[in-house]
Design an enzyme around this catalytic site. Structure first.
Site, PDB file in Angstrom:
ATOM      1  CD  GLU A   1      -3.024  -1.201   2.094  1.00 29.97           C
ATOM      2  OE1 GLU A   1      -2.608  -1.009   3.394  1.00 29.97           O
ATOM      3  OE2 GLU A   1      -4.065  -1.306   1.721  1.00 29.97           O
TER       4      GLU A   1
ATOM      5  CE1 TYR B   1      -8.065  18.155  21.569  1.00 30.32           C
ATOM      6  CE2 TYR B   1      -9.861  18.266  23.127  1.00 30.32           C
ATOM      7  CZ  TYR B   1      -8.411  18.783  22.864  1.00 30.32           C
ATOM      8  OH  TYR B   1      -7.718  19.543  23.726  1.00 30.32           O
TER       9      TYR B   1
HETATM   10 ZN   LIG Z   1      -4.974  -1.266   3.593  1.00 27.22          ZN
END
Ligand SMILES: [Zn+2]
Length: 212
Positions: free
Chosen positions: A75, A121
């Site tokens: 990735e 937040y």
């Molecule tokens: Zn992934």
């Protein structure tokens, strides 16, 4: 290897173990990267975030070629797409954390912004959260889609897959990734409840005060 690169490698190991120990990166899922002068450092493929070895973290050139260390995450191209699009970003955290993945599958959610402003937040650390359409793992179309979505956001959800969060440091990126996961969890806890989210004025005030 420069002193700063050694410190960055050690920091990746520390944050990887922390994320793994708290259930944000199960099995060998999830990958972390930081930008360095000659490319990026990225966690290797098929490696648990809980057992990273600083000396074996992969280095990848900006063109995607493998420079050193173990074979990089498949990735990695996602990370490179973010760095190419956002020069100010220094780190990327990609997780398959449970509630973020669950949120990424909701057919009725708004693909322009997948979560309402539940907490201050979330607005400050994550902000707008677009959805990138589904692509098979490893599909280069995913990198193009992530790069395009990241032009206007520093956090995105990948449909039926997980989250990608960029930051100006590894700490900033992993804090935001954790804030996203916890806010997604809140969203599921609150489903079916009549809920008071922050209003437009409250969100505008937070953006004016805290977003650079
Ligand atoms: Zn992934």
């Amino acid at each position: 290897m420069t002193q700063s690169e050694t410190a960055l490698r050690d920091h990746i190991v520390l944050i990887g173990k922390s994320l793994y120990d708290r259930g944000y990166g199960v099995g060998s899922s999830g990958n972390l990267s930081v930008r360095v002068d000659d490319g990026i450092l990225i966690t290797p493929t098929n490696t648990s975030l809980g057992r990273l070895d600083a000396g074996r973290i992969a280095k990848v050139a900006p063109d995607g070629s493998h420079v050193s260390g173990d074979k990089p995450s498949k990735e990695g191209f996602l990370h490179l797409a973010v760095y190419a699009r956002r020069p100010e970003m220094r780190a990327v955290v990609h997780l398959h954390s449970t509630y973020s993945v669950a949120l990424s599958t909701l057919a009725a959610a708004d693909p322009e912004n997948m979560l309402p402003p539940i907490t201050a937040y979330f607005v400050m650390r994550v902000g707008t959260l677009p959805l990138v359409p589904y692509y098979p793992p490893g599909d280069r179309g995913l990198a193009d889609a992530v790069g395009a979505a990241m032009a206007g956001a520093h956090a995105v959800l990948l449909a039926n897959h997980g989250s990608v969060v960029a930051g100006k440091s590894l700490d900033e990126a992993h804090y935001a990734a954790e804030e996203l996961e916890e806010t997604a969890k809140l969203w599921f806890l609150l489903r079916g409840e009549t809920t008071r989210f922050l209003d437009i004025g409250q969100v505008a005030e937070l953006r004016a005060r805290f977003q650079s």
